[in-house]
Design a protein around this motif. Structure first.
Motif: not given
Length: 214
Positions: A17-25, A27-32, A51-60
């Motif tokens: 389910q988590a991977r499908i969420r990410t795949m859908i996101l 496929s539609h735009g830039f994921v934060i 775990h994956m995105s284009m950019y993660n502002p909260n990583c630290s």
């Protein structure tokens, strides 16, 4: 979910389910990214899912700081939002602050969140203390356990602290393969787990010696 056989709502179902969420996101735009440093330290994320995105502002940013910022804004910064009724915004932020921390990968139970992250892996206030003293101060885990017992005297027994510290150590070492390929993000504060910043660790490091220290 009604089509799933009994017992099918397991870890595999959650990860898919988590991977499908990410795949859908994606496929539609830039994921934060929405994951934080506490989740990354414990590996509490699905590889190539949340775990994956284009950019993660909260990583630290640790989980406890995320919650504290929400509480602080609710009590002190409502004047910044001039087009929103302050009382309504405060209620929303307070509700977020009080909501059980959960990946929400299982259906609701009697209208309530069925998953509690802290029930599964332990209190974030302990894990964030473990993480800071391990990475920033380079303390031994035995010393970290004693510090945690003193800091939370009366709230957690030494047996509870040892239990959750063992969980932290095991999950921290196992999860390094996820940290080796995290998205870009800013370093906030003095601790970071990005391989492009401060953190270097082999994914196959043996945890046994660290556990034996306890």
């Amino acid at each position: 979910l009604k089509l799933l056989p009994d017992g099918a709502q397991d870890l595999v179902f959650e990860n898919v389910q988590a991977r499908i969420r990410t795949m859908i996101l994606m496929s539609h735009g830039f994921v934060i990214g929405t994951g934080d440093m506490s989740e990354l330290a414990l590996g509490w994320c699905t590889y190539n899912g949340d775990h994956m995105s284009m950019y993660n502002p909260n990583c630290s940013i640790p989980k406890t700081l995320v919650k504290e910022l929400i509480r602080y804004y609710a009590e002190n910064c409502l004047f910044l939002f001039k087009d929103i009724k302050p009382d309504r915004l405060k209620d929303v932020l307070q509700s977020i602050y009080e909501t059980v921390i959960s990946p929400e990968l299982l259906p609701l139970k009697d209208g309530e969140i069925a998953q509690s992250t802290e029930d599964s892996i332990g209190p974030y206030e302990l894990h964030d203390l473990f993480l800071y003293n391990f990475i920033r101060n380079s303390f031994s885990f035995k010393k970290i356990g004693i510090l945690a017992y003193n800091d939370f005297e009366g709230k957690y027994s030494y047996e509870e602290i040892k239990k959750w510290l063992t969980v932290f150590i095991e999950r921290f070492f196992i999860a390094q393969f996820k940290r080796s390929c995290v998205p870009d993000g800013p370093k906030v504060g003095s601790v970071s787990l990005s391989p492009r910043g401060d953190w270097r660790m082999p994914s196959d490091a043996d945890v046994k010696g660290w556990i034996n220290e306890l």
